[in-house]
Design a protein around this motif. Sequence first.
Motif, PDB file in Angstrom:
ATOM      1  N   LEU A  73      -3.041  37.950  14.815  1.00 43.90           N
ATOM      2  CA  LEU A  73      -1.784  37.255  14.531  1.00 43.90           C
ATOM      3  C   LEU A  73      -1.831  35.893  15.220  1.00 43.90           C
ATOM      4  CD1 LEU A  73       1.723  38.854  14.558  1.00 43.90           C
ATOM      5  CD2 LEU A  73       1.398  36.542  15.361  1.00 43.90           C
ATOM      6  N   ARG A  74      -1.677  34.852  14.432  1.00 45.05           N
ATOM      7  CA  ARG A  74      -1.716  33.498  15.009  1.00 45.05           C
ATOM      8  C   ARG A  74      -0.495  32.722  14.555  1.00 45.05           C
ATOM      9  NH1 ARG A  74      -7.840  31.109  14.453  1.00 45.05           N
ATOM     10  NH2 ARG A  74      -8.894  32.808  15.508  1.00 45.05           N
ATOM     11  N   VAL A  75       0.043  31.942  15.468  1.00 42.68           N
ATOM     12  CA  VAL A  75       1.209  31.116  15.141  1.00 42.68           C
ATOM     13  C   VAL A  75       0.922  29.700  15.614  1.00 42.68           C
ATOM     14  CG1 VAL A  75       3.683  30.823  15.475  1.00 42.68           C
ATOM     15  CG2 VAL A  75       2.718  33.105  15.523  1.00 42.68           C
ATOM     16  N   CYS A  76       1.285  28.707  14.816  1.00 44.93           N
ATOM     17  CA  CYS A  76       1.136  27.326  15.287  1.00 44.93           C
ATOM     18  C   CYS A  76       2.182  26.435  14.621  1.00 44.93           C
ATOM     19  CB  CYS A  76      -0.267  26.807  15.030  1.00 44.93           C
ATOM     20  SG  CYS A  76      -0.574  26.390  13.337  1.00 44.93           S
ATOM     21  N   VAL A  77       2.374  25.278  15.198  1.00 44.52           N
ATOM     22  CA  VAL A  77       3.304  24.299  14.619  1.00 44.52           C
ATOM     23  C   VAL A  77       2.502  23.049  14.322  1.00 44.52           C
ATOM     24  CG1 VAL A  77       5.345  22.895  15.065  1.00 44.52           C
ATOM     25  CG2 VAL A  77       5.222  25.224  15.929  1.00 44.52           C
ATOM     26  N   ASP A  78       2.622  22.536  13.087  1.00 43.21           N
ATOM     27  CA  ASP A  78       1.817  21.360  12.738  1.00 43.21           C
ATOM     28  C   ASP A  78       2.593  20.069  12.992  1.00 43.21           C
ATOM     29  OD1 ASP A  78       3.540  20.998  10.618  1.00 43.21           O
ATOM     30  OD2 ASP A  78       2.186  21.846   9.127  1.00 43.21           O
ATOM     31  N   ASP A  79       1.938  18.955  12.651  1.00 44.29           N
ATOM     32  CA  ASP A  79       2.547  17.645  12.927  1.00 44.29           C
ATOM     33  C   ASP A  79       3.810  17.399  12.110  1.00 44.29           C
ATOM     34  OD1 ASP A  79       0.520  17.234  14.650  1.00 44.29           O
ATOM     35  OD2 ASP A  79      -0.741  16.153  13.218  1.00 44.29           O
ATOM     36  N   GLU A  80       3.954  18.135  11.004  1.00 38.07           N
ATOM     37  CA  GLU A  80       5.148  17.929  10.172  1.00 38.07           C
ATOM     38  C   GLU A  80       6.262  18.885  10.573  1.00 38.07           C
ATOM     39  OE1 GLU A  80       3.389  18.588   6.396  1.00 38.07           O
ATOM     40  OE2 GLU A  80       2.523  16.570   6.290  1.00 38.07           O
ATOM     41  N   ASP A  81       6.171  19.426  11.772  1.00 44.55           N
ATOM     42  CA  ASP A  81       7.177  20.346  12.312  1.00 44.55           C
ATOM     43  C   ASP A  81       7.364  21.595  11.463  1.00 44.55           C
ATOM     44  OD1 ASP A  81       7.538  18.558  14.374  1.00 44.55           O
ATOM     45  OD2 ASP A  81       9.083  17.462  13.257  1.00 44.55           O
ATOM     46  N   CYS A  82       6.299  22.022  10.880  1.00 44.43           N
ATOM     47  CA  CYS A  82       6.328  23.289  10.128  1.00 44.43           C
ATOM     48  C   CYS A  82       5.683  24.359  11.001  1.00 44.43           C
ATOM     49  CB  CYS A  82       5.536  23.163   8.831  1.00 44.43           C
ATOM     50  SG  CYS A  82       6.472  22.415   7.520  1.00 44.43           S
ATOM     51  N   ARG A  83       6.354  25.473  11.091  1.00 42.67           N
ATOM     52  CA  ARG A  83       5.817  26.582  11.874  1.00 42.67           C
ATOM     53  C   ARG A  83       5.038  27.484  10.914  1.00 42.67           C
ATOM     54  NH1 ARG A  83       6.993  29.585  16.699  1.00 42.67           N
ATOM     55  NH2 ARG A  83       7.072  31.814  16.320  1.00 42.67           N
ATOM     56  N   SER A  84       3.815  27.796  11.277  1.00 41.18           N
ATOM     57  CA  SER A  84       2.972  28.601  10.391  1.00 41.18           C
ATOM     58  C   SER A  84       2.485  29.851  11.107  1.00 41.18           C
ATOM     59  CB  SER A  84       1.760  27.791   9.940  1.00 41.18           C
ATOM     60  OG  SER A  84       2.184  26.611   9.314  1.00 41.18           O
ATOM     61  N   THR A  85       2.359  30.900  10.335  1.00 40.17           N
ATOM     62  CA  THR A  85       1.881  32.178  10.883  1.00 40.17           C
ATOM     63  C   THR A  85       0.752  32.686  10.012  1.00 40.17           C
ATOM     64  OG1 THR A  85       4.120  32.691  11.570  1.00 40.17           O
ATOM     65  CG2 THR A  85       2.583  34.536  11.513  1.00 40.17           C
ATOM     66  N   TYR A  86      -0.244  33.247  10.650  1.00 40.07           N
ATOM     67  CA  TYR A  86      -1.324  33.906   9.915  1.00 40.07           C
ATOM     68  C   TYR A  86      -1.488  35.308  10.501  1.00 40.07           C
ATOM     69  CZ  TYR A  86      -6.012  35.393   8.670  1.00 40.07           C
ATOM     70  OH  TYR A  86      -7.073  36.139   8.225  1.00 40.07           O
ATOM     71  N   VAL A  87      -1.474  36.311   9.629  1.00 34.46           N
ATOM     72  CA  VAL A  87      -1.654  37.692  10.106  1.00 34.46           C
ATOM     73  C   VAL A  87      -2.758  38.365   9.283  1.00 34.46           C
ATOM     74  CG1 VAL A  87      -0.488  39.839  10.722  1.00 34.46           C
ATOM     75  CG2 VAL A  87       0.849  37.770  10.432  1.00 34.46           C
ATOM     76  N   TYR A  88      -3.641  39.009   9.994  1.00 41.28           N
ATOM     77  CA  TYR A  88      -4.741  39.733   9.343  1.00 41.28           C
ATOM     78  C   TYR A  88      -4.545  41.217   9.627  1.00 41.28           C
ATOM     79  CZ  TYR A  88      -9.582  41.317   8.635  1.00 41.28           C
ATOM     80  OH  TYR A  88     -10.702  41.974   8.226  1.00 41.28           O
ATOM     81  N   VAL A  89      -4.400  42.000   8.560  1.00 35.75           N
ATOM     82  CA  VAL A  89      -4.151  43.440   8.735  1.00 35.75           C
ATOM     83  C   VAL A  89      -5.255  44.248   8.029  1.00 35.75           C
ATOM     84  CG1 VAL A  89      -2.426  45.288   8.489  1.00 35.75           C
ATOM     85  CG2 VAL A  89      -1.675  42.909   8.554  1.00 35.75           C
ATOM     86  N   PRO A  90      -6.141  44.887   8.796  1.00 32.82           N
ATOM     87  CA  PRO A  90      -7.100  45.789   8.137  1.00 32.82           C
ATOM     88  C   PRO A  90      -6.341  47.019   7.615  1.00 32.82           C
ATOM     89  CG  PRO A  90      -7.726  45.343  10.420  1.00 32.82           C
ATOM     90  CD  PRO A  90      -6.326  44.868  10.251  1.00 32.82           C
ATOM     91  N   LEU A  91      -6.592  47.380   6.358  1.00 34.48           N
ATOM     92  CA  LEU A  91      -5.787  48.461   5.778  1.00 34.48           C
ATOM     93  C   LEU A  91      -6.477  49.828   5.798  1.00 34.48           C
ATOM     94  CD1 LEU A  91      -4.100  46.566   2.823  1.00 34.48           C
ATOM     95  CD2 LEU A  91      -3.074  47.286   4.956  1.00 34.48           C
ATOM     96  N   ILE A  92      -7.734  49.834   6.169  1.00 36.81           N
ATOM     97  CA  ILE A  92      -8.394  51.137   6.387  1.00 36.81           C
ATOM     98  C   ILE A  92      -9.116  51.097   7.725  1.00 36.81           C
ATOM     99  CG2 ILE A  92      -8.631  51.822   3.964  1.00 36.81           C
ATOM    100  CD1 ILE A  92     -11.497  50.903   4.055  1.00 36.81           C
ATOM    101  N   ALA A  93      -9.310  52.292   8.284  1.00 37.15           N
ATOM    102  CA  ALA A  93      -9.910  52.352   9.632  1.00 37.15           C
ATOM    103  C   ALA A  93     -11.391  52.035   9.564  1.00 37.15           C
ATOM    104  CB  ALA A  93      -9.707  53.735  10.199  1.00 37.15           C
TER     105      ALA A  93
END
Lengths: 212, 414
Positions: free
Chosen positions: B394-414
């Motif tokens: 899970l990553r969160v960042c804010v860019d120069d245009e004041d947009c907050r962005s999130t990236y989430v990676y979810v493995p769906l099988i073990a």
Amino acid sequence: MMKNNISIALLDNDPITVAGLSGMLLHKGFGSLIWTDCDAKSALRRCFDPQSRPTLLIVDMSMKPLSGTDVCRRLRRRLVTPSVLIITSFDIVQYAQEAVAAGAQGIVSKTDFDSISDAIRTVSFGGTWGMGFETAKMAHMRISRLSNEYALVSGREAEVLDLLSQGLSVKDLASMMKITEASAKSYVLRARHKLHAATLRELVAKWTGEIS
Amino acid sequence: MSNLRWNQGDARQFLMMPKSYRIAHTVIVLLVLMLSCIDWLSYPTSNWYSTAVAIMVLICIIAALFRPLVAGSLLFGIDALCAVHNTVGGPSRLWSTALGAGAIASCIGTVLSLVIVVLVECMIQIVQSYYLVSSIDEISIVGNVVIISLVFLAALLGLFLNGMMRQQRLREREYAQNLDRQNEQHKVELLDYALHMHDHVLGLLVNVALAANRHMGSKPSDDGDRESASGPRDESGDWTLVYEQTSEAIRDIHHIVRHMSSLNVDDHKVAAITNVIALVRSKARNVDNRLSEQGFHGRFSVNDGGFECIPMDKRLSLLDNVMHAVADDIIATGERDGAYEVSVMLHGTTAEITETHPMKHVDEKGRMKAGGASDEAEAYAAVRSRLARIGGELRVCVDDEDCRSTYVYVPLIA
């Protein structure tokens, strides 16, 4: 008629298709076709260079050794622009998912000329063409995993990396850039730290998108 | 004892035996039959009981060809009967009992069967000695040992034959499996080759169609004008015809390729995966509705980038939680007038969520907070550790245009 500030580039390994599509783009008066290329690596270099970066890259799906989706993925790992429209002779139903996953903004059949016009228009202005495609920004965020390591590379370092990825030695690129060899090595070292590359080979592979 | 082993006494099993074993089996049975007949001729039976037993023995020997287990058991039964009530004259039971022991051991094929056969023969010999010999002195120990040894050797031979036969069958099965695998691989290679051929033909056809399309709308050339002077000729019509026919050929090839590609598809799995995607879409709609109710607007899409797994229930539930956490984050930090964009990409065995939205208020402090732990801690704290445990991200960042962005990676099988 589309505004001329839309710059379009065309990548297809078949020169006949390049000629055919270029003719069609000129005939329809879509933006400006700034370059065409039959080699994926050379096209990628042109896209990474801000001077020759188009607004829209039209890329063929089936090319060797790098396919259209490989090109798209490498591009997206580093850049938000250009938007990518994939063209294919094949049944788009079969390849749409692959194009979606690679971060393209649309896929269209080479022979569906009416759709090509509409798709180019839509994708050029930041839209998507077809079900399930993400905008270029979302695709870049996903494929880069919000990693900003490429953004940390300075202009001079990027220049060094570009020349390295063209196969030049550090000595040659130093003379080309009119800097000392020690300075060139220093740029390489800093880029290696920023991209977390253990070796020069890994650094170039990361920069060209061959590995993530 | 397994049914499989008992069934090996069936007549069908005899016919299914490898040819060399069938011949060996037949030769042994005929040899025993011949020895018994010679015995009978040498010592003719003197009463009806002995004659009946002799006939039964011969019948059982012949039956050992087709029903070895049943025949072997009967031969032992006859031997036991004769231990109590002996015959006078007729074939020696030594051969038939040895055949019976071999038949039983070869059918059952275990060391235990060999041991049981030998023990039974020992019992028979003891009983015979008890009933038929008037004094202990007359017991022929050496004779009994020879008989038991012969029975043991016959059973050992049966066991050996069984082992050989089983190995032979195993080799045949492996060979058949290899053959199947090779056929399957050959089929896949052929399909692959056919697909490549189709691709090649398709590429050429597309070039023809492109060229035809270029000429369809073109004006006649000077040569064309000259031709029209001598006799009008509509080249555009020809090109249109070429274009239409090429397009039709391309469509036909698309159908063929689609059909060929669907040959190796597991319809049940495809249906199950489609259901999963529909489920994720319905959960995403709920989250989107929640955001709408809070006055936010934007685009919440679930995209299929080649999804190919049936996820674990727990992971699907986590994915739902993550989508709600993303919504919580938008509600907590997002500008109501600005549009959010959420994409859930289902690809391979994973789900990747990317989200971006303009922030409510942005100053240096806020930006620091956004990239740090406080704001996201509210929305993402619950899912972050769960994601870390399963190899997610899970990553969160804010860019120069004041947009907050999130990236989430979810493995769906073990």
